[in-house]
Design an enzyme around this catalytic site. Structure first.
Site, short mmCIF file in Angstrom:
data_model
loop_
_atom_site.label_atom_id
_atom_site.label_comp_id
_atom_site.label_asym_id
_atom_site.label_seq_id
_atom_site.Cartn_x
_atom_site.Cartn_y
_atom_site.Cartn_z
N GLY A 46 0.87 -1.18 0.00
CA GLY A 46 0.00 0.00 0.00
C GLY A 46 0.89 1.22 0.00
O GLY A 46 1.78 1.34 -0.85
N GLU A 47 0.73 2.06 0.97
CA GLU A 47 1.60 3.24 1.11
C GLU A 47 2.02 3.29 2.58
O GLU A 47 1.19 3.51 3.46
CB GLU A 47 0.85 4.50 0.67
CG GLU A 47 1.78 5.59 0.14
CD GLU A 47 2.58 6.24 1.25
OE1 GLU A 47 3.80 6.45 1.06
OE2 GLU A 47 2.01 6.53 2.32
N SER A 48 3.31 3.10 2.79
CA SER A 48 3.76 2.84 4.16
C SER A 48 3.60 4.04 5.09
O SER A 48 3.34 3.85 6.29
CB SER A 48 5.20 2.34 4.16
OG SER A 48 6.05 3.29 3.56
N CYS A 78 5.88 -5.50 0.25
CA CYS A 78 6.03 -4.13 -0.23
C CYS A 78 5.98 -3.13 0.93
O CYS A 78 6.91 -3.08 1.72
CB CYS A 78 4.99 -3.87 -1.32
SG CYS A 78 5.57 -2.65 -2.49
N ARG A 108 12.83 2.91 0.49
CA ARG A 108 11.37 2.94 0.36
C ARG A 108 10.85 2.91 -1.09
O ARG A 108 9.97 2.13 -1.41
CB ARG A 108 10.85 4.20 1.07
CG ARG A 108 9.50 4.02 1.66
CD ARG A 108 9.05 5.28 2.36
NE ARG A 108 7.81 5.68 1.77
CZ ARG A 108 7.58 6.81 1.13
NH1 ARG A 108 8.53 7.70 1.01
NH2 ARG A 108 6.41 7.05 0.63
N ILE A 142 5.29 -2.45 -7.58
CA ILE A 142 4.52 -1.22 -7.68
C ILE A 142 5.15 -0.17 -6.76
O ILE A 142 5.11 -0.30 -5.54
CB ILE A 142 3.05 -1.46 -7.27
CG1 ILE A 142 2.44 -2.57 -8.12
CG2 ILE A 142 2.24 -0.15 -7.41
CD1 ILE A 142 1.04 -2.99 -7.69
N ARG A 143 5.76 0.82 -7.38
CA ARG A 143 6.53 1.82 -6.62
C ARG A 143 7.26 1.11 -5.47
O ARG A 143 7.14 1.45 -4.28
CB ARG A 143 5.63 2.93 -6.08
CG ARG A 143 6.43 4.18 -5.71
CD ARG A 143 5.54 5.38 -5.58
NE ARG A 143 4.80 5.36 -4.34
CZ ARG A 143 4.84 6.30 -3.40
NH1 ARG A 143 5.61 7.35 -3.58
NH2 ARG A 143 4.12 6.22 -2.33
N HIS A 197 4.39 -7.91 -5.13
CA HIS A 197 3.01 -8.20 -4.70
C HIS A 197 2.55 -9.59 -5.16
O HIS A 197 1.83 -9.72 -6.15
CB HIS A 197 2.05 -7.16 -5.31
CG HIS A 197 2.08 -5.83 -4.65
ND1 HIS A 197 1.13 -5.41 -3.75
CD2 HIS A 197 2.96 -4.81 -4.76
CE1 HIS A 197 1.41 -4.20 -3.34
NE2 HIS A 197 2.51 -3.80 -3.94
N GLU A 199 0.20 -11.34 -4.07
CA GLU A 199 -1.27 -11.47 -3.99
C GLU A 199 -1.94 -11.00 -5.29
O GLU A 199 -3.13 -11.21 -5.48
CB GLU A 199 -1.81 -10.70 -2.77
CG GLU A 199 -1.89 -9.18 -2.90
CD GLU A 199 -0.54 -8.47 -2.81
OE1 GLU A 199 0.50 -9.14 -2.75
OE2 GLU A 199 -0.54 -7.22 -2.82
N1 LIG Z 1 3.33 -1.11 -3.44
C1 LIG Z 1 3.78 -0.69 -2.28
O1 LIG Z 1 3.41 -1.18 -1.22
C2 LIG Z 1 4.68 0.50 -2.35
C3 LIG Z 1 5.26 0.93 -1.04
C4 LIG Z 1 5.67 2.37 -1.12
N2 LIG Z 1 6.89 2.56 -1.81
C5 LIG Z 1 5.71 2.94 0.29
O2 LIG Z 1 6.44 3.76 0.65
O3 LIG Z 1 4.94 2.62 1.08
#
Ligand SMILES: NC(=O)CC[C@H](N)C(=O)O
Length: 247
Positions: A46-48, A78, A108, A142-143, A197, A199
Site C-alpha cells: 500500500g503506502e507505508s 512491499c 522505500r 509497484i513503486r 506483490h 497477492e
Molecule cells: N506497493 C507498495 O506497497 C509500495 C510501497 C511504497 N513505496 C511505500 O512507501 O509505502
C-alpha cells in the site's frame, strides 16, 4: 487455520482472496486486541507512510512489535516489508514509525515513482524447492522498495539486478560501489519479506510458503493449510482464480 491480515490500507482484500483460494480464512486486523486471536500476520502493500499514520492512530504499534517479538510468523509485502525493516531510507520528511525486527535496510521507493512500476521474472530456487513449480516467479513491483543491506541471520530468497537507468539519484548514490543487485525477497526466522506483490498474481507459492511457516507455529498442523481446498494440490493442479489478477 486463520491468518491475520493488517487491514488499515492497501491490498489486504487481495491477500484475503489469495488465502481463500487456498482454503484459509484471512482475518482483518484493525485493532490491537484483534491480534490476540491470530498467530500469524500478513502486512500488505500500500503506502507505508499512510499505513504508519493509521497504525499510530489505532495504537497498533506496541501490539505489532510485541507480536513480532513473540516469534509469530509475519509476512510483509512491499509497504509491509518497509514496516518490518529495522531501518528505512528514502522516507518522507519526519520519517515514519516502523515495527522493525527484520534486520535489514530498505529503500522505500528504490525503483522510482509509480510510473516506474514494472513486472519481472525473478529467480526463486528456494521457493521452487519447497513449493514446486518453476524456478521463476513473476514479481509485480509497484513503486516498490528494495533491500540494500541485511544482517547475517537473513536468508536471501530473491534478488534483482539494478536497472541503473531508471533509479533515483539517491538510490544510485547508495548503490555505488556495491553489487549491482538488490534483495527483493528475504526471510529471517519467522519473518518473511517480499518487495513485490504476490497477492496480485495467480501463482500462490509465496502464500503456501508462508502458510507452512504459520502452521509450524500452530503446532505442526501443516495439513490443515490445504485441507479445505487446493492445499494438497501440486502447483499445476491449483484451482482457478476468482479475481482479475495477473496470470
Ligand atoms: N506497493 C507498495 O506497497 C509500495 C510501497 C511504497 N513505496 C511505500 O512507501 O509505502
Amino acid at each position: 487455520m486463520t491468518v491475520g491480515v493488517l487491514a488499515l490500507q492497501g491490498s489486504f482484500n487481495e491477500h484475503i482472496a489469495a488465502l481463500r483460494r487456498l482454503g484459509v480464512k484471512g482475518v482483518e486486523i484493525r485493532k490491537p486486541e484483534q491480534l490476540q486471536g491470530v498467530s500469524s500476520l500478513i502486512i500488505p502493500g500500500g503506502e507505508s507512510t499512510t499505513m504508519a499514520k493509521l497504525a499510530d492512530f489505532h495504537n497498533l504499534f506496541p501490539a505489532l512489535r510485541e507480536f513480532v517479538k513473540m516469534g509469530n510468523p509475519v509476512w510483509g509485502t512491499c509497504a509491509g516489508l518497509i514496516f518490518l525493516a529495522d531501518k528505512v531510507t528514502g522516507q518522507k520528511a519526519g520519517g515514519q514509525d516502523l515495527i522493525g525486527g527484520l534486520h535489514c535496510t530498505v529503500h522505500r521507493n528504490f525503483f522510482g515513482s509509480q510510473i516506474q512500476s514494472f513486472e519481472a521474472d525473478l529467480s526463486v530456487p528456494e521457493l521452487a524447492s519447497k513449493e514446486g513449480g518453476p524456478d521463476t516467479f513473476r514479481g509485480v513491483f509497484i513503486r516498490a522498495p528494495a533491500v540494500l543491506e541485511v544482517g547475517p541471520e537473513v536468508e536471501v530468497l530473491a534478488d534483482y539486478p539494478v536497472p541503473s537507468d531508471n533509479l533515483m539519484d539517491e538510490a544510485q548514490e547508495e548503490n555505488k560501489g556495491s553489487e549491482k543487485k538488490v534483495i527483493v525477497a528475504l526471510r529471517q526466522g519467522n519473518l518473511l519479506g517480499t518487495a513485490f506483490h504476490p497477492e496480485l498474481t495467480a501463482d500462490s507459492r509465496w502464500h503456501t510458503y508462508f502458510l507452512k511457516m504459520a502452521s509450524e507455529i500452530e503446532g505442526g498442523a501443516s495439513n490443515s493449510i490445504v485441507a479445505v481446498e487446493g492445499g494438497d494440490l501440486t502447483f499445476d493442479q491449483q484451482p482457478m482464480n476468482d479475481l482479475p489478477i495477473f496470470q
